[in-house]
Design a protein around this motif. Structure first.
Motif, PDB file in Angstrom:
ATOM      1  N   GLU A  33       0.836  -1.205   0.000  1.00  0.00           N
ATOM      2  CA  GLU A  33       0.000   0.000   0.000  1.00  0.00           C
ATOM      3  C   GLU A  33       0.867   1.250   0.000  1.00  0.00           C
ATOM      4  O   GLU A  33       1.757   1.396   0.821  1.00  0.00           O
ATOM      5  CB  GLU A  33      -0.918   0.019   1.223  1.00  0.00           C
ATOM      6  CG  GLU A  33      -1.993  -1.032   1.193  1.00  0.00           C
ATOM      7  CD  GLU A  33      -2.922  -0.882   0.015  1.00  0.00           C
ATOM      8  OE1 GLU A  33      -3.489   0.200  -0.179  1.00  0.00           O
ATOM      9  OE2 GLU A  33      -3.090  -1.870  -0.717  1.00  0.00           O
ATOM     10  N   LYS A  34       0.592   2.126  -0.920  1.00  0.00           N
ATOM     11  CA  LYS A  34       1.336   3.391  -1.015  1.00  0.00           C
ATOM     12  C   LYS A  34       0.580   4.529  -0.335  1.00  0.00           C
ATOM     13  O   LYS A  34       1.160   5.532   0.029  1.00  0.00           O
ATOM     14  CB  LYS A  34       1.571   3.774  -2.488  1.00  0.00           C
ATOM     15  CG  LYS A  34       2.249   2.707  -3.297  1.00  0.00           C
ATOM     16  CD  LYS A  34       3.688   2.489  -2.856  1.00  0.00           C
ATOM     17  CE  LYS A  34       4.368   1.476  -3.730  1.00  0.00           C
ATOM     18  NZ  LYS A  34       4.897   0.334  -3.041  1.00  0.00           N
ATOM     19  N   ASP A  35      -0.732   4.373  -0.208  1.00  0.00           N
ATOM     20  CA  ASP A  35      -1.579   5.405   0.389  1.00  0.00           C
ATOM     21  C   ASP A  35      -2.259   4.844   1.623  1.00  0.00           C
ATOM     22  O   ASP A  35      -2.048   3.700   2.006  1.00  0.00           O
ATOM     23  CB  ASP A  35      -2.627   5.877  -0.623  1.00  0.00           C
ATOM     24  CG  ASP A  35      -1.988   6.553  -1.838  1.00  0.00           C
ATOM     25  OD1 ASP A  35      -1.116   7.413  -1.628  1.00  0.00           O
ATOM     26  OD2 ASP A  35      -2.351   6.206  -2.970  1.00  0.00           O
ATOM     27  N   LYS A  85      -2.865   4.664  12.935  1.00  0.00           N
ATOM     28  CA  LYS A  85      -4.249   5.039  12.687  1.00  0.00           C
ATOM     29  C   LYS A  85      -4.215   6.532  12.432  1.00  0.00           C
ATOM     30  O   LYS A  85      -3.764   7.302  13.275  1.00  0.00           O
ATOM     31  CB  LYS A  85      -5.124   4.717  13.897  1.00  0.00           C
ATOM     32  CG  LYS A  85      -5.263   3.236  14.153  1.00  0.00           C
ATOM     33  CD  LYS A  85      -6.117   2.952  15.378  1.00  0.00           C
ATOM     34  CE  LYS A  85      -6.148   1.460  15.644  1.00  0.00           C
ATOM     35  NZ  LYS A  85      -6.923   1.133  16.848  1.00  0.00           N
ATOM     36  N   ILE A  86      -4.669   6.938  11.244  1.00  0.00           N
ATOM     37  CA  ILE A  86      -4.577   8.359  10.909  1.00  0.00           C
ATOM     38  C   ILE A  86      -5.915   9.079  10.954  1.00  0.00           C
ATOM     39  O   ILE A  86      -5.964  10.287  10.940  1.00  0.00           O
ATOM     40  CB  ILE A  86      -3.900   8.575   9.537  1.00  0.00           C
ATOM     41  CG1 ILE A  86      -4.632   7.853   8.428  1.00  0.00           C
ATOM     42  CG2 ILE A  86      -2.440   8.155   9.590  1.00  0.00           C
ATOM     43  CD1 ILE A  86      -4.118   8.183   7.039  1.00  0.00           C
ATOM     44  N   ASN A  87      -6.996   8.312  11.013  1.00  0.00           N
ATOM     45  CA  ASN A  87      -8.319   8.926  11.054  1.00  0.00           C
ATOM     46  C   ASN A  87      -9.316   7.878  11.494  1.00  0.00           C
ATOM     47  O   ASN A  87      -9.191   6.714  11.149  1.00  0.00           O
ATOM     48  CB  ASN A  87      -8.694   9.463   9.672  1.00  0.00           C
ATOM     49  CG  ASN A  87      -9.925  10.332   9.699  1.00  0.00           C
ATOM     50  OD1 ASN A  87     -10.381  10.742  10.762  1.00  0.00           O
ATOM     51  ND2 ASN A  87     -10.473  10.620   8.538  1.00  0.00           N
ATOM     52  N   GLU A 114     -11.955   3.022  10.285  1.00  0.00           N
ATOM     53  CA  GLU A 114     -10.678   3.638  10.616  1.00  0.00           C
ATOM     54  C   GLU A 114      -9.817   3.686   9.362  1.00  0.00           C
ATOM     55  O   GLU A 114      -9.901   2.804   8.519  1.00  0.00           O
ATOM     56  CB  GLU A 114      -9.949   2.814  11.681  1.00  0.00           C
ATOM     57  CG  GLU A 114     -10.626   2.852  13.019  1.00  0.00           C
ATOM     58  CD  GLU A 114      -9.937   1.972  14.037  1.00  0.00           C
ATOM     59  OE1 GLU A 114      -9.681   2.468  15.139  1.00  0.00           O
ATOM     60  OE2 GLU A 114      -9.682   0.795  13.727  1.00  0.00           O
ATOM     61  N   LEU A 115      -8.999   4.708   9.287  1.00  0.00           N
ATOM     62  CA  LEU A 115      -8.078   4.864   8.166  1.00  0.00           C
ATOM     63  C   LEU A 115      -6.666   4.654   8.703  1.00  0.00           C
ATOM     64  O   LEU A 115      -6.303   5.196   9.750  1.00  0.00           O
ATOM     65  CB  LEU A 115      -8.235   6.266   7.590  1.00  0.00           C
ATOM     66  CG  LEU A 115      -7.712   6.540   6.200  1.00  0.00           C
ATOM     67  CD1 LEU A 115      -8.382   5.617   5.177  1.00  0.00           C
ATOM     68  CD2 LEU A 115      -7.970   7.988   5.833  1.00  0.00           C
ATOM     69  N   PHE A 116      -5.879   3.836   7.992  1.00  0.00           N
ATOM     70  CA  PHE A 116      -4.522   3.504   8.426  1.00  0.00           C
ATOM     71  C   PHE A 116      -3.515   3.906   7.376  1.00  0.00           C
ATOM     72  O   PHE A 116      -3.843   4.107   6.222  1.00  0.00           O
ATOM     73  CB  PHE A 116      -4.391   1.989   8.631  1.00  0.00           C
ATOM     74  CG  PHE A 116      -5.281   1.421   9.685  1.00  0.00           C
ATOM     75  CD1 PHE A 116      -4.865   1.341  11.003  1.00  0.00           C
ATOM     76  CD2 PHE A 116      -6.541   0.932   9.367  1.00  0.00           C
ATOM     77  CE1 PHE A 116      -5.676   0.791  11.980  1.00  0.00           C
ATOM     78  CE2 PHE A 116      -7.362   0.384  10.331  1.00  0.00           C
ATOM     79  CZ  PHE A 116      -6.931   0.310  11.638  1.00  0.00           C
ATOM     80  N   LYS A 117      -2.256   3.967   7.780  1.00  0.00           N
ATOM     81  CA  LYS A 117      -1.138   4.194   6.865  1.00  0.00           C
ATOM     82  C   LYS A 117       0.058   3.442   7.436  1.00  0.00           C
ATOM     83  O   LYS A 117       0.228   3.373   8.649  1.00  0.00           O
ATOM     84  CB  LYS A 117      -0.834   5.683   6.765  1.00  0.00           C
ATOM     85  CG  LYS A 117       0.181   6.015   5.691  1.00  0.00           C
ATOM     86  CD  LYS A 117      -0.049   7.413   5.182  1.00  0.00           C
ATOM     87  CE  LYS A 117       0.860   7.758   4.038  1.00  0.00           C
ATOM     88  NZ  LYS A 117       0.501   7.159   2.781  1.00  0.00           N
ATOM     89  N   THR A 118       0.876   2.856   6.549  1.00  0.00           N
ATOM     90  CA  THR A 118       2.049   2.140   7.055  1.00  0.00           C
ATOM     91  C   THR A 118       3.066   3.130   7.605  1.00  0.00           C
ATOM     92  O   THR A 118       3.105   4.290   7.209  1.00  0.00           O
ATOM     93  CB  THR A 118       2.754   1.283   5.966  1.00  0.00           C
ATOM     94  OG1 THR A 118       3.299   2.148   4.990  1.00  0.00           O
ATOM     95  CG2 THR A 118       1.820   0.287   5.350  1.00  0.00           C
ATOM     96  N   THR A 119       3.885   2.643   8.509  1.00  0.00           N
ATOM     97  CA  THR A 119       4.986   3.436   9.051  1.00  0.00           C
ATOM     98  C   THR A 119       6.283   3.011   8.370  1.00  0.00           C
ATOM     99  O   THR A 119       7.365   3.199   8.895  1.00  0.00           O
ATOM    100  CB  THR A 119       5.106   3.230  10.572  1.00  0.00           C
ATOM    101  OG1 THR A 119       5.305   1.838  10.828  1.00  0.00           O
ATOM    102  CG2 THR A 119       3.886   3.721  11.298  1.00  0.00           C
ATOM    103  N   LEU A 120       6.142   2.436   7.190  1.00  0.00           N
ATOM    104  CA  LEU A 120       7.242   1.829   6.453  1.00  0.00           C
ATOM    105  C   LEU A 120       8.497   2.688   6.414  1.00  0.00           C
ATOM    106  O   LEU A 120       9.583   2.224   6.720  1.00  0.00           O
ATOM    107  CB  LEU A 120       6.771   1.550   5.026  1.00  0.00           C
ATOM    108  CG  LEU A 120       7.577   0.607   4.186  1.00  0.00           C
ATOM    109  CD1 LEU A 120       7.706  -0.732   4.865  1.00  0.00           C
ATOM    110  CD2 LEU A 120       6.923   0.428   2.840  1.00  0.00           C
TER     111      LEU A 120
END
Length: 103
Positions: free
Chosen positions: A45-47, A84-86, A92-98
């Motif tokens: 996932e990029k986004d 968790k960004i939102n 819930e909206l997530f984003k990697t901490t890659l």
């Protein structure tokens, strides 16, 4: 795909797997095929993404239930792999901490 990009993505995924494996071992949790397949999907996932979007993508590759994806994403959050960004009432909206992990 560019070979250079493939090498970087492979390195990033192995960093995620390494971090998650350490977390599972530390907490005496099982290393399951489902957890690692979900990790691969998240690693691509990029986004930002939702539980449902990860479930949909993972289900195309292996049979996995929505509750399994939910629990696994919570493990990823607890281990620092995702943020968790939102949070709305519905999801819930997530984003990697890659990129934080690779430093």
């Amino acid at each position: 795909k560019n070979k250079y990009i493939e090498v970087i993505e492979s390195h990033q995924l192995s960093k995620l797997k390494e971090r998650f494996s350490t977390y599972l071992k530390t907490h005496s949790l099982s290393k399951t095929i489902e957890r690692y397949k979900i990790l691969e999907v998240v690693g691509r996932e990029k986004d930002s993404f939702t539980i449902n979007s990860i479930h949909s993508k993972t289900s195309k590759e292996i049979k996995v239930s929505l509750p399994t994806v939910t629990r696994t994403l919570n493990l990823f959050y607890d281990s620092g792999i995702i943020d968790k960004i939102n949070k709305t009432e519905s999801e819930e909206l997530f984003k990697t901490t890659l990129f934080k992990l690779i430093k």
